[in-house]
Write a protein that holds these residues in place. Structure first.
Motif, PDB file in Angstrom:
ATOM      1  N   ARG A  36      -4.516 -16.581   5.239  1.00 21.61           N
ATOM      2  CA  ARG A  36      -3.737 -17.097   5.790  1.00 21.61           C
ATOM      3  C   ARG A  36      -3.634 -16.118   7.430  1.00 21.61           C
ATOM      4  N   GLN A  73      -3.185 -17.925  11.148  1.00 19.42           N
ATOM      5  CA  GLN A  73      -2.577 -17.295  12.067  1.00 19.42           C
ATOM      6  C   GLN A  73      -3.083 -17.013  12.636  1.00 19.42           C
ATOM      7  N   ARG A 111       3.331 -18.757  13.258  1.00 19.42           N
ATOM      8  CA  ARG A 111       4.093 -19.824  12.275  1.00 19.42           C
ATOM      9  C   ARG A 111       3.807 -18.883  10.536  1.00 19.42           C
ATOM     10  N   TYR A 112       3.004 -18.588  10.994  1.00 20.75           N
ATOM     11  CA  TYR A 112       1.587 -18.119   9.757  1.00 20.75           C
ATOM     12  C   TYR A 112       1.945 -16.295   9.474  1.00 20.75           C
ATOM     13  N   SER A 113       2.889 -15.769  10.144  1.00 14.00           N
ATOM     14  CA  SER A 113       3.160 -13.803  10.082  1.00 14.00           C
ATOM     15  C   SER A 113       3.611 -13.857   8.220  1.00 14.00           C
ATOM     16  N   GLN A 158       6.823 -14.583   7.296  1.00 13.76           N
ATOM     17  CA  GLN A 158       7.451 -16.150   7.773  1.00 13.76           C
ATOM     18  C   GLN A 158       6.574 -16.824   6.300  1.00 13.76           C
ATOM     19  N   VAL A 159       5.822 -16.786   5.752  1.00 14.60           N
ATOM     20  CA  VAL A 159       5.274 -17.374   5.253  1.00 14.60           C
ATOM     21  C   VAL A 159       5.824 -16.979   4.013  1.00 14.60           C
ATOM     22  N   ARG A 207       9.157 -18.775   3.775  1.00 13.54           N
ATOM     23  CA  ARG A 207       9.232 -20.149   3.482  1.00 13.54           C
ATOM     24  C   ARG A 207       8.446 -20.682   1.722  1.00 13.54           C
ATOM     25  N   ILE A 208       7.607 -19.313   1.389  1.00 12.17           N
ATOM     26  CA  ILE A 208       7.068 -19.648  -0.487  1.00 12.17           C
ATOM     27  C   ILE A 208       8.037 -18.811  -1.147  1.00 12.17           C
ATOM     28  N   LEU A 260       2.523 -20.945  -2.613  1.00 15.93           N
ATOM     29  CA  LEU A 260       1.371 -20.446  -1.937  1.00 15.93           C
ATOM     30  C   LEU A 260       0.337 -21.319  -1.280  1.00 15.93           C
ATOM     31  N   GLU A 300       1.385 -23.620   1.142  1.00 17.07           N
ATOM     32  CA  GLU A 300       1.752 -23.396   2.291  1.00 17.07           C
ATOM     33  C   GLU A 300       0.515 -22.939   3.262  1.00 17.07           C
ATOM     34  N   LEU A 301      -0.334 -22.424   2.708  1.00 15.51           N
ATOM     35  CA  LEU A 301      -1.813 -22.133   3.205  1.00 15.51           C
ATOM     36  C   LEU A 301      -2.402 -23.173   2.935  1.00 15.51           C
TER      37      LEU A 301
END
Lengths: 117, 117
Positions: A12, A16, A21-23, A26-27, A30-31, A57, A60-61
């Motif tokens: 992450r 980031q 958007r990858y704080s 926020q992650v 989204r998950i 997860l 997302e990553l």
DNA sequence: CGTCATGTGTCCTAAACACTACACACTCTC
DNA sequence: GAGAGTGTGTAGTGTTTAGGACACATGACG
């Protein structure tokens, strides 16, 4: 066990760096988990999450779900299903391959993919 | 789900026919569970038991542990460990073999056993 | 007939699993 | 210097897992 958290945190953070958007928050959003939960996961304060959450997860990553599941001590349920349908066969195969070097396993994968049955 | 119970019951009954040491109570005692629990298992009144208990039961009834675990919806943890150690490799292999006919998988098993790497 | 063993019904439980809710302190940024 | 966003601490919760305890009725048998 904390392998999982460290890995997720690193992945992450690296995203980031180039995209805010990858704080964590926020992650988490989204998950669909609480930020505090993801925080604890990253720091190994709780056990790795469920299969479903782990897969979300990983997606997302941009990581391989099977790898992340493995770090979380799990095996994808679709793989388990394949084994459960023909337990003797697959049990034998997998045990046979336990100590085989990667390249040997890979050779078999290629063989099979080139569908020669 | 009740597959498990039916299978266990049938296996035990068949042994009990020729040897009265295979009563529900005695089997329960030897695998270290309460008779009432084994009774419920055989009739599908409860979920299949833990991996450990399932393996003890398989041994006691002279059945393949992997098969009994599969009926119980589980996969032996030693197989899972093999997969978890090289998740990408084994995930790919297993998915590739999902729809392969038995004889094709068996051929591979034999190939591997004849250790040609 | 007594007693021994058999299978089963009811009730209970201690851990583990998988999270949520909410408040807090800090930072940045406008 | 107010507001938005960041990560984290504490506490609590619903569900699932994996059984145990014990009493009961039935049947076998010596």
């Amino acid at each position: 066990m904390t392998q999982f958290g460290t890995f997720v945190h690193a992945a992450r953070r690296s995203l980031q760096a180039g995209d805010r958007r990858y704080s964590l928050r926020q992650v988490a959003k989204r998950i669909s988990v609480e930020p505090s939960y993801l925080s604890k996961i990253e720091r190994g304060q709780v056990a790795p999450p469920s299969e479903a959450a782990t897969v979300r997860l990983a997606m997302e990553l941009d990581q391989d779900p099977d790898v992340l599941l493995a770090l979380g001590g799990k095996v994808s349920s679709d793989l388990q299903e394949v084994i459960r349908k023909r337990p003797r066969l697959f049990a034998q195969l997998i045990r046979e391959l336990r100590d085989a070097p990667d390249h040997a396993v890979l050779r078999i994968v290629r063989e099979v993919r080139d569908g020669d049955w």
